[in-house]
Design an enzyme around this catalytic site. Structure first.
Site: not given
Ligand code: 5GP
Ligand code: ZN
Length: 111
Positions: A30, A32, A88, A101
């Site tokens: 999930r 965070i 993204n 991801h």
């Molecule tokens: P991005 O912006 O790179 O596409 O998505 C990264 C996502 O990772 C964000 O939605 C952020 O809330 C999530 N995220 C960042 N750090 C952590 C973490 O330590 N654990 C989890 N479960 N999600 C994280």
């Protein structure tokens, strides 16, 4: 793999996390800071920076995310109500974690 990659550390269990799904190639957990009632991150264990960095050898890894997304949507009960799948790409596209991801977002409506 860069030493400081958060999602590599989560995927190889250096940072303990609750996985909703794991196999040899992927983990799912999930977000965070959820942006939807259901917000999952589907993460290949292989370090790939972003969609921009895909090599031919990565195609099956990325393709393999989609059936897992469908399975997770069903498990979370959002398959029929519907959901979004999102990559993204780089800073301007909202990427903060530079390990590829797939976001699965849903649960806004029940049916
Ligand atoms: P991005 O912006 O790179 O596409 O998505 C990264 C996502 O990772 C964000 O939605 C952020 O809330 C999530 N995220 C960042 N750090 C952590 C973490 O330590 N654990 C989890 N479960 N999600 C994280
Ligand atoms: Zn990584």
């Amino acid at each position: 793999m860069p030493d400081d990659c958060l999602f590599c550390k989560i995927a190889n269990r250096e940072i303990p996390s609750e996985f909703l799904y794991e196999d040899d190639n992927y983990v799912v957990f999930r977000d965070i800071n959820p942006a939807a009632p259901v917000h999952l991150l589907l993460v290949p264990k292989t370090h790939i920076r972003s969609i921009n960095d895909l090599e031919p050898v990565h195609e099956s890894i990325v393709g393999g995310l989609f059936p897992i997304a469908a399975k997770m949507a069903k498990q979370e009960g959002v398959n029929e109500s519907g959901y979004k799948l999102l990559f993204n790409v780089e800073k301007g596209g909202g990427q903060e974690i530079f390990h590829l991801h797939l976001h699965l977002l849903g649960g806004w409506q029940k049916k």
